[in-house]
Design an enzyme around this catalytic site. Structure first.
Site, PDB file in Angstrom:
ATOM      1  N   GLU A  50       0.880  -1.171   0.000  1.00 37.17           N
ATOM      2  CA  GLU A  50       0.000   0.000   0.000  1.00 37.17           C
ATOM      3  C   GLU A  50       0.923   1.228   0.000  1.00 37.17           C
ATOM      4  OE1 GLU A  50      -2.522   0.749   3.459  1.00 37.17           O
ATOM      5  OE2 GLU A  50      -3.554   2.327   2.448  1.00 37.17           O
ATOM      6  N   ASP A  75       4.964   4.691   3.845  1.00 30.24           N
ATOM      7  CA  ASP A  75       4.654   6.115   3.981  1.00 30.24           C
ATOM      8  C   ASP A  75       5.880   6.790   4.582  1.00 30.24           C
ATOM      9  OD1 ASP A  75       1.561   7.599   4.115  1.00 30.24           O
ATOM     10  OD2 ASP A  75       3.292   8.730   4.846  1.00 30.24           O
ATOM     11  N   ASP A 124      -2.554  12.243  -2.883  1.00 29.74           N
ATOM     12  CA  ASP A 124      -2.749  13.646  -3.217  1.00 29.74           C
ATOM     13  C   ASP A 124      -2.724  13.764  -4.744  1.00 29.74           C
ATOM     14  OD1 ASP A 124      -2.377  16.372  -3.741  1.00 29.74           O
ATOM     15  OD2 ASP A 124      -1.471  16.676  -1.774  1.00 29.74           O
ATOM     16  N   LYS A 128      -1.606  20.725  -9.800  1.00 28.42           N
ATOM     17  CA  LYS A 128      -0.811  21.774 -10.463  1.00 28.42           C
ATOM     18  C   LYS A 128       0.257  21.155 -11.362  1.00 28.42           C
ATOM     19  CE  LYS A 128      -1.408  25.506  -7.215  1.00 28.42           C
ATOM     20  NZ  LYS A 128      -0.971  25.876  -5.892  1.00 28.42           N
ATOM     21  N   ASP A 160     -10.873   9.716  -4.223  1.00 26.51           N
ATOM     22  CA  ASP A 160     -12.038  10.601  -4.326  1.00 26.51           C
ATOM     23  C   ASP A 160     -11.843  11.607  -5.450  1.00 26.51           C
ATOM     24  OD1 ASP A 160      -9.878  11.781  -2.715  1.00 26.51           O
ATOM     25  OD2 ASP A 160     -11.139  13.538  -2.999  1.00 26.51           O
TER      26      ASP A 160
HETATM   27  C1  LIG Z   1      -3.751  11.985   1.293  1.00 21.20           C
HETATM   28  S1  LIG Z   1      -2.845  10.923   2.324  1.00 21.20           S
HETATM   29  C2  LIG Z   1      -3.736   9.365   2.210  1.00 21.20           C
HETATM   30  C3  LIG Z   1      -3.391   8.428   3.336  1.00 21.20           C
HETATM   31  C4  LIG Z   1      -4.176   7.102   3.354  1.00 21.20           C
HETATM   32  N1  LIG Z   1      -3.880   6.298   2.183  1.00 21.20           N
HETATM   33  C5  LIG Z   1      -5.659   7.356   3.475  1.00 21.20           C
HETATM   34  O1  LIG Z   1      -6.374   7.119   2.493  1.00 21.20           O
HETATM   35  O2  LIG Z   1      -6.104   7.738   4.560  1.00 21.20           O
HETATM   36  C6  LIG Z   1      -1.386  10.615   1.372  1.00 21.20           C
HETATM   37  C7  LIG Z   1      -0.272   9.906   2.144  1.00 21.20           C
HETATM   38  O3  LIG Z   1       0.804   9.658   1.274  1.00 21.20           O
HETATM   39  C8  LIG Z   1       2.028   9.958   1.909  1.00 21.20           C
HETATM   40  N2  LIG Z   1       2.963  10.336   0.837  1.00 21.20           N
HETATM   41  C9  LIG Z   1       2.760  11.262  -0.127  1.00 21.20           C
HETATM   42  N3  LIG Z   1       3.796  11.312  -0.979  1.00 21.20           N
HETATM   43  C10 LIG Z   1       4.691  10.401  -0.529  1.00 21.20           C
HETATM   44  C11 LIG Z   1       5.970   9.973  -0.995  1.00 21.20           C
HETATM   45  N4  LIG Z   1       6.509  10.493  -2.085  1.00 21.20           N
HETATM   46  N5  LIG Z   1       6.608   9.000  -0.305  1.00 21.20           N
HETATM   47  C12 LIG Z   1       6.050   8.462   0.816  1.00 21.20           C
HETATM   48  N6  LIG Z   1       4.844   8.822   1.292  1.00 21.20           N
HETATM   49  C13 LIG Z   1       4.171   9.772   0.634  1.00 21.20           C
HETATM   50  C14 LIG Z   1       1.710  11.074   2.877  1.00 21.20           C
HETATM   51  O4  LIG Z   1       2.627  11.119   3.946  1.00 21.20           O
HETATM   52  C15 LIG Z   1       0.287  10.715   3.306  1.00 21.20           C
HETATM   53  O5  LIG Z   1       0.263   9.930   4.477  1.00 21.20           O
END
Ligand SMILES: C[S@@+](CC[C@H](N)C(=O)[O-])C[C@H]1O[C@@H](n2cnc3c(N)ncnc32)[C@H](O)[C@@H]1O
Length: 222
Positions: A50, A75, A124, A128, A160
């Site tokens: 994941e 993460d 995310d 942009k 989403d």
């Molecule tokens: C919007 S959150 C979604 C978290 C989880 N999957 C959820 O649905 O609740 C995005 C997650 O991705 C991690 N993340 C984003 N870019 C990352 C990267 N390049 N390497 C490691 N983690 C990353 C962030 O720290 C964050 O916890």
């Protein structure tokens, strides 16, 4: 979360047997578990990742459903996956691990063909243009995933974000990859698998409260 609480979680993570937190240099210089995850788990069951796991709901949820597969949540934020790691230890789920690292390094963390399936949960969308390099289904990331996936390996994207859903579908079609299944509103349109309908993440719950549609794509990279 307060910084005191975060520190407490960081400390606890260091004691958790299911948490791996390599330094960047260790990963780049030849990571000890690359190609050797079977030794970490003590079996050679299929490995499911994941990516951007947050609190690790999919890692824990899928591990409960599939005890014959090993699940690894990745993460960069250890204070978040502390939750999933603690739950997995409490529930004695020995097919769960959490790995603190950059997803950009995923092909240094796993050997060629070592992974059987990938879940990308609520990334995310990085809408942009300047942020496109961080979009987790962009062509560079797909190339990294291709390296570590076994032949026929599946990738699942649950989000989403209509933008991320549309961007990914368009990209997959343009590059000639196989779209196994796509649904732009999984709780409304029938047909999404139970793994999609039965597990909700922290971010997902926030979007559901706002009445947003949740989308899903399952695909293979050719
Ligand atoms: C919007 S959150 C979604 C978290 C989880 N999957 C959820 O649905 O609740 C995005 C997650 O991705 C991690 N993340 C984003 N870019 C990352 C990267 N390049 N390497 C490691 N983690 C990353 C962030 O720290 C964050 O916890």
């Amino acid at each position: 979360m307060g910084s005191k609480n975060k520190l407490k979680r960081f400390k606890e993570n260091e004691t958790f047997t299911n948490v791996v937190q390599p330094a960047r240099e260790e990963v780049l210089d030849g990571f000890e578990y690359k190609g050797r995850w079977a030794s970490f788990f003590g079996n050679d069951n299929p490995i499911v990742l994941e990516l951007g796991c947050g609190k690790g709901e999919y890692t824990v949820g899928l591990a409960q459903i599939n005890p014959d597969k090993n699940h690894i949540g990745i993460d960069i934020k250890g204070a978040r996956f502390w939750r999933g790691a603690k739950t997995a230890l409490e529930e004695k789920l020995n097919n769960v691990a959490f790995l603190r690292s950059q997803i950009e390094l995923v092909d240094h963390l796993f050997a060629e063909g070592e992974v059987s399936e990938i879940w990308i949960t609520f990334p995310d969308p990085q809408i942009k243009y300047k942020r496109a390099k961080h979009r987790m289904t962009n062509p560079e990331f797909l190339e990294r995933y291709k390296k570590i996936l076994a032949p026929g390996g599946l990738i699942n994207l649950k989000t989403d974000s209509e933008y991320m859903h549309g961007y990914t579908l368009g990209l997959l079609q343009g590059l000639g990859h196989e779209i196994v299944y796509a649904n732009h509103d999984v709780y409304k349109n029938e047909g999404a698998p139970q793994e999609v309908l039965g597990i909700q993440t922290f971010y997902e719950n926030q979007y559901l409260e706002k009445g947003k549609s949740i989308t899903y794509i399952q695909f293979r990279i050719n």
